[in-house]
Scaffold this motif. Structure first.
Motif, mmCIF file in Angstrom:
data_model
loop_
_atom_site.group_PDB
_atom_site.id
_atom_site.type_symbol
_atom_site.label_atom_id
_atom_site.label_comp_id
_atom_site.label_asym_id
_atom_site.label_seq_id
_atom_site.Cartn_x
_atom_site.Cartn_y
_atom_site.Cartn_z
ATOM 1 N N HIS A 116 -1.396 5.717 -0.626
ATOM 2 C CA HIS A 116 -0.445 6.217 0.381
ATOM 3 C C HIS A 116 -0.631 7.717 0.614
ATOM 4 O O HIS A 116 -0.607 8.199 1.744
ATOM 5 C CB HIS A 116 0.984 5.929 -0.101
ATOM 6 N N GLU B 216 -5.593 -3.222 3.991
ATOM 7 C CA GLU B 216 -4.172 -3.604 4.026
ATOM 8 C C GLU B 216 -3.593 -3.480 5.438
ATOM 9 O O GLU B 216 -2.757 -4.280 5.853
ATOM 10 C CB GLU B 216 -3.363 -2.708 3.077
ATOM 11 N N ARG C 57 -10.188 4.780 -1.438
ATOM 12 C CA ARG C 57 -8.749 4.543 -1.216
ATOM 13 C C ARG C 57 -8.450 4.275 0.249
ATOM 14 O O ARG C 57 -7.597 3.457 0.594
ATOM 15 C CB ARG C 57 -7.937 5.748 -1.720
ATOM 16 N N LYS D 131 3.908 -0.354 1.514
ATOM 17 C CA LYS D 131 3.511 -1.201 0.386
ATOM 18 C C LYS D 131 2.297 -0.654 -0.356
ATOM 19 O O LYS D 131 1.939 -1.181 -1.414
ATOM 20 C CB LYS D 131 3.202 -2.616 0.897
ATOM 21 N N LEU D 132 1.658 0.359 0.214
ATOM 22 C CA LEU D 132 0.461 0.894 -0.449
ATOM 23 C C LEU D 132 0.837 1.550 -1.778
ATOM 24 O O LEU D 132 1.958 2.059 -1.924
ATOM 25 C CB LEU D 132 -0.219 1.937 0.451
ATOM 26 N N THR D 133 -0.103 1.556 -2.713
ATOM 27 C CA THR D 133 0.167 2.245 -3.985
ATOM 28 C C THR D 133 0.266 3.739 -3.715
ATOM 29 O O THR D 133 -0.290 4.230 -2.715
ATOM 30 C CB THR D 133 -0.970 1.984 -4.991
ATOM 31 N N PRO D 134 0.969 4.495 -4.586
ATOM 32 C CA PRO D 134 1.160 5.930 -4.296
ATOM 33 C C PRO D 134 -0.147 6.685 -4.025
ATOM 34 O O PRO D 134 -0.218 7.480 -3.087
ATOM 35 C CB PRO D 134 1.848 6.448 -5.560
#
Lengths: 153, 174
Positions: A110, A147, A140, A104-107
């Motif tokens: 991730h 998360e 990040r 689910k992490l943003t690119p």
């Protein structure tokens, strides 16, 4: 061949996590190989072969994603090695929860997680690979850890 | 330290912050469990499967192809080819400039006084004849092409000789 023998598995693991499907990871791996062999004669000495190889792999992945953005699947590609002991059911459940949280992490977040944790690059090496500042990488990672916390509990 | 701050402090904090996080975990079973789970996850991520044999084969094939490429394009070979190309470009540029200046002079109807240089009429006419100049250019390019081919052959022969010498030297130690 020493390079691929020592660091190929890390590259493969990184590409599987970045590409999120084995087929794309295979393509990116082959293209990485080509770039590595083309780059080697111009590189007098590689001080950190692992970081060098993974950086080329990561940038090849970025180029590949630009060419084929729609091919991305967000189902986490499982590591074929991971056959957990049968008595570690809780560990398996936790790992699944973590994989779902990572998916689910943003690119951008991730990729930092993949390079730092799966690739084993330091924060500085991750920043250099991604052309970011160390502060951005830490920020990040912070977002990723927030998360992941719920998945780890 | 709060439970929300715990994980980032443990992973990204300064040594003092990490120590503080560890002290927090000692007093907070929930955070201790999260730290243990993260540790296992990191261990999972850092343990890599062996490279699939198909991927390794692909890597070897790429290496073989590139060795072939590299053997015909060693740095010194490329350097020599660079010199030849530079020389060819210079020659072509000189010929083009000579040709154009001759054409320009003809356009204005002012032929240079070449008689004072004791140049024969045949040479004067050739210098200012575009067809002749083009033919000369074409001949020069053919000659350069041949020179490049010869150089490439010579380079290949020298590389083979070098490889043989290296191999013989290697086995002479046995």
């Amino acid at each position: 061949m020493k390079l691929v023998d020592e660091h190929g598995p890390a590259l493969a693991a990184l590409l599987r996590r970045l590409c999120r499907n084995a087929h794309d990871a295979d393509d990116v791996f082959q293209e990485t190989a080509l770039r590595v062999w083309r780059a080697l004669p111009g590189v007098p000495r590689v001080h950190n072969p692992r970081a060098w190889l993974l950086t080329i792999g990561y940038r090849t992945f970025l180029d590949s994603r630009q060419r084929r953005p729609s091919h991305e699947s967000f189902a986490e590609s499982p590591d074929p090695r991971v056959v957990a002991p049968s008595d570690q059911v809780l560990h398996i459940e936790m790992r699944e929860r973590v994989q779902q949280a990572v998916a689910k992490l943003t690119p951008g977040v991730h990729e930092v997680v993949a390079l730092h944790y799966a690739g084993g690059l330091t924060i500085r090496e991750t920043a250099e690979a991604m052309n970011l500042t160390e502060g951005t990488v830490k920020s990040r990672l912070h977002a990723a850890l927030v998360e992941l916390r719920s998945a780890l509990e | 330290m709060t439970c929300d701050d715990f994980l980032p402090a443990l992973e990204l904090g300064s040594p003092a912050e990490q120590q503080s996080a560890r002290e927090h975990a000692a007093a907070c079973p929930r955070c201790a469990a999260v730290a243990a789970a993260l540790s296992r996850t990191k261990q999972d991520w850092a343990t890599h499967a062996p490279l699939p044999s198909a991927w390794r084969t692909a890597w070897e094939q790429t290496a073989d192809q590139d060795r072939t490429f590299a053997s015909v394009a060693q740095p010194w070979t490329r350097q020599m080819a660079g010199w030849v190309v530079t020389a060819a470009c210079t020659l072509v540029a000189v010929l083009v400039i000579t040709h154009r200046s001759g054409t320009h002079t003809n356009d204005r109807g002012q032929l240079p006084d070449l008689s004072s240089r004791h140049t024969s009429p045949r040479i004067i006419s050739e210098m200012h004849d575009p067809a002749t100049a083009l033919a000369e250019l074409s001949q020069s390019l053919d000659a350069l092409d041949q020179t490049l081919s010869e150089l490439a052959e010579r380079a290949q022969r020298q590389e083979v000789a070098h490889d043989i010498a290296v191999t013989l030297n290697h086995y002479s130690h046995w």
